[in-house]
Each structure stands twice: as C-alpha cells, then as structure tokens.
Scaffold this active site. Structure first.
Site, PDB file in Angstrom:
ATOM      1  CG  HIS A 116      26.657   1.922  -3.598  1.00  0.00           C
ATOM      2  ND1 HIS A 116      25.312   1.751  -3.387  1.00  0.00           N
ATOM      3  CD2 HIS A 116      26.763   2.771  -4.663  1.00  0.00           C
ATOM      4  CE1 HIS A 116      24.628   2.456  -4.268  1.00  0.00           C
ATOM      5  NE2 HIS A 116      25.477   3.080  -5.062  1.00  0.00           N
ATOM      6  CD  GLU A 171      28.239  -1.397  -4.630  1.00  0.00           C
ATOM      7  OE1 GLU A 171      28.720  -1.445  -3.468  1.00  0.00           O
ATOM      8  OE2 GLU A 171      27.031  -1.552  -4.887  1.00  0.00           O
TER       9      GLU A 171
END
Length: 200
Positions: free
Chosen positions: A36, A124
């Site tokens: 992400h 992330e």
C-alpha cells in the site's frame, strides 16, 4: 499466542507500536503480501498522523481531511517511512485491517479469493501516486519481505501484489510511482546475498 511467539513475531528492525485494529486469522494462513501507499494529510510526508490513524488516536480537528477519516478503524502490519524507518503495528500471524473489499487470483490454485485480510500481510509505504519512493524504502522493504518469506514458506515473488491490483475500482496504491522492477531487483539481490549485505 505465547510470549515467546509474540517476541519472535516482531521484526527486530522495526519499532513496535501496537494497533487495536487487529484480530485472529480464521485459518492461521499467511500466503500473500499486499503493498500500500499512504500519506496524511494526502501528499504530505512526516509527522505522526499515520501512526495516529492506525492506533485510533487521530485528531479530527488537526486537519480538514482528518475529520473525514477519524472514525475509520484500519491498520497495517508494517509502515515504511520515507527515511526507511519501519514501524510494526500487528504481528504477521494476526489479521490487520488493510485490504478492504478486494479479490486476488491465487497463482497456484487459480482460485479467485476474497477476504484477503484473512491471509495477507499489509505493508504501507509512506508515499503517494506521484512522488517516487526512496532508495531507503526499497531497501527496507526488500529486507522486510525477506524476513517474512523466511517465516512463511507459502510466500514468494508471485504472492506480492499491490492494493490497486486487488481492488482496482477503489484503490490506486502503491501507484505508478512505485517501481516494481526495481523492488524485485533489490529482493533478488538480497536473496542471492543471503541477506548479509545491502540490497543495492
């Protein structure tokens, strides 16, 4: 999970900050990595807003965008910041809440699978669709992936995907600024070296 398992489930190269937005995996399976990208506020880097979001401490009054997401309960297993620092929020054996509504075709079974949070690790990267990610982020990501692949034998290069690939109608991250070829090059170099030297 025993105390010994907890300690070995936390990556030594990451700073630990527990997220309450996690629970147990229904089948204990870990067989996918989803990459992400996130920046809070959008397009701005630095600060503690991402960590605050993942720990339910985001101040809705601090920025107009924060008021829109302050009640959202999300997390990831790891965050890699622009300088390469890694923060871990959830042990990979547990389920973090990162993929949302998504689908992925398993290359081994050819089955189209849903509920990806059940078996995926969410990583992330601090970034957005337009800004190139840093060399420090790619290096740290390669190290983290190597650690995960050593822990979970189901993981390999074919089981690393982006959020945009599994939720193309909703998400664009990690975005066109993420250099997949460069990442896989760093991953291969680290693997070939046995993890003993820098991946570039």
């Amino acid at each position: 999970m025993s105390r010994d398992n907890v300690s070995t489930s936390r990556w030594a190269s990451a700073r630990w900050r527990a997220s309450p937005n996690a629970d147990e995996r229904p089948a204990g399976e870990v067989s996918l990595i989803v990459l992400h990208a996130i920046s809070l506020p959008p397009g701005e880097f630095g600060g503690d807003a991402i960590e605050a979001l993942f720990t339910n401490r985001l101040d809705a009054a601090a920025h107009p965008f924060f008021a829109r997401i302050a009640g959202v309960r999300v997390s990831a297993h790891f965050l890699i910041r622009r300088d390469g620092e890694c923060v871990q929020f959830v042990e990979p054996e547990r389920r973090a809440w990162h993929a949302g509504r998504s689908r992925w075709r398993d290359p081994q079974s050819e089955a189209l699978r849903q509920a990806l949070n059940d078996f995926a690790v969410g990583i992330e990267l601090e970034g957005d669709d337009e800004t190139p990610f840093t060399r420090a982020q790619y290096a740290r990501l390669a190290e983290l992936v190597a650690w995960l692949e050593a822990r979970f034998t189901a993981l390999d290069a074919a089981r690393i995907t982006g959020h945009a690939h599994v939720a193309p109608l909703r998400k664009t991250d990690p975005g066109p600024a993420f250099d997949w070829a460069y990442f896989y090059q760093q991953r291969r170099r680290l693997s070939d070296s046995g993890g003993d030297d820098e991946p570039y």
